[in-house]
Enzyme design. Structure first.
Site, PDB file in Angstrom:
ATOM      1  N   CYS A 100       0.859  -1.189   0.000  1.00 53.74           N
ATOM      2  CA  CYS A 100       0.000   0.000   0.000  1.00 53.74           C
ATOM      3  C   CYS A 100       0.892   1.234   0.000  1.00 53.74           C
ATOM      4  CB  CYS A 100      -0.888  -0.010   1.239  1.00 53.74           C
ATOM      5  SG  CYS A 100      -1.996   1.409   1.353  1.00 53.74           S
ATOM      6  N   HIS A 142      -9.113  -3.921  -1.621  1.00 51.50           N
ATOM      7  CA  HIS A 142      -8.088  -3.126  -0.931  1.00 51.50           C
ATOM      8  C   HIS A 142      -8.428  -1.642  -1.013  1.00 51.50           C
ATOM      9  CE1 HIS A 142      -3.763  -2.112   0.122  1.00 51.50           C
ATOM     10  NE2 HIS A 142      -4.236  -0.963  -0.335  1.00 51.50           N
ATOM     11  N   GLU A 143      -8.729  -1.166  -2.232  1.00 54.31           N
ATOM     12  CA  GLU A 143      -8.984   0.275  -2.405  1.00 54.31           C
ATOM     13  C   GLU A 143     -10.244   0.708  -1.665  1.00 54.31           C
ATOM     14  OE1 GLU A 143      -6.677   2.084  -3.341  1.00 54.31           O
ATOM     15  OE2 GLU A 143      -5.462   0.455  -4.135  1.00 54.31           O
ATOM     16  N   HIS A 146     -10.060   1.438   2.002  1.00 55.93           N
ATOM     17  CA  HIS A 146      -9.577   2.773   2.384  1.00 55.93           C
ATOM     18  C   HIS A 146     -10.744   3.724   2.653  1.00 55.93           C
ATOM     19  CE1 HIS A 146      -5.224   2.570   1.953  1.00 55.93           C
ATOM     20  NE2 HIS A 146      -5.329   1.971   0.786  1.00 55.93           N
TER      21      HIS A 146
HETATM   22 NI    NI Z   1      -3.670   1.080  -0.142  1.00 55.24          NI
END
Ligand code: NI
Length: 177
Positions: A100, A142-143, A146
């Site tokens: 990341c 993953h994105e 966030h």
């Molecule tokens: Ni990330």
């Protein structure tokens, strides 16, 4: 537009719930996406979420052509995804290495849903509706984490599977991040 500073783990903005975008196709939204594109390209990222450049809105971009950070990765089409909704298909999970831009020079093994249905909008307000699997599904999860204040180390099951990239992969020329 501009390459922005990527916030690193420890910054409270990365732990916030991001707000939905309410107006599409605005100069402000296009400028945000341009900044995200410029920053992701500069950092050789596979994706970036708006909170990582300090904007707590539900906007992510991702895409993998041939990326030196992920030399063996499947390609993922370049996508702008706004106000995403993720729906895993079945319970099947798979482990995979992640990094990341907000956790530089480290990698960890993270379980993710193998198959995923996701919906959302592009920057013009056009709907996006996709069924994906494998690395594409991993990148989206993953994105979008966030946007919910979740960084991948929070999902690592065993912290033995977390370390510095150059120590974990000493013989591979994986670019620093
Ligand atoms: Ni990330």
């Amino acid at each position: 537009m501009a390459i922005k500073t990527v916030l690193r783990m420890g910054d409270p903005i990365l732990l916030q719930q991001a707000l939905p975008v309410t107006q599409f196709d605005t100069p402000e939204l296009h400028a945000l996406i341009q900044d995200m594109q410029d920053t992701m390209a500069y950092m050789n990222g596979a994706g970036i979420a708006a909170p990582q450049i300090g904007v707590s809105l539900q906007v992510v971009i991702f895409g993998v052509g041939s990326n030196p950070r992920y030399p063996d990765a499947e390609q993922v089409p370049y996508t702008v995804l706004i106000n995403p909704v993720l729906a895993p298909i079945q319970d099947e999970m798979e482990d995979g290495w992640e990094g990341c831009l907000s956790v530089p020079n480290m990698r960890g093994i993270v379980p993710r849903h193998t198959r995923l249905h996701y919906t959302g909008f592009d920057q013009f307000g056009n709907p996006i509706d996709r069924l994906v699997s494998g690395f594409h599904a991993r990148v989206v999860q993953h994105e979008c984490d966030h946007l919910n204040g979740i960084l991948y180390p929070m999902r690592i099951k065993n912290l033995k599977d977390f370390g510095f990239t150059d120590v974990l992969f000493p013989n591979q020329d994986i670019q620093d991040d």
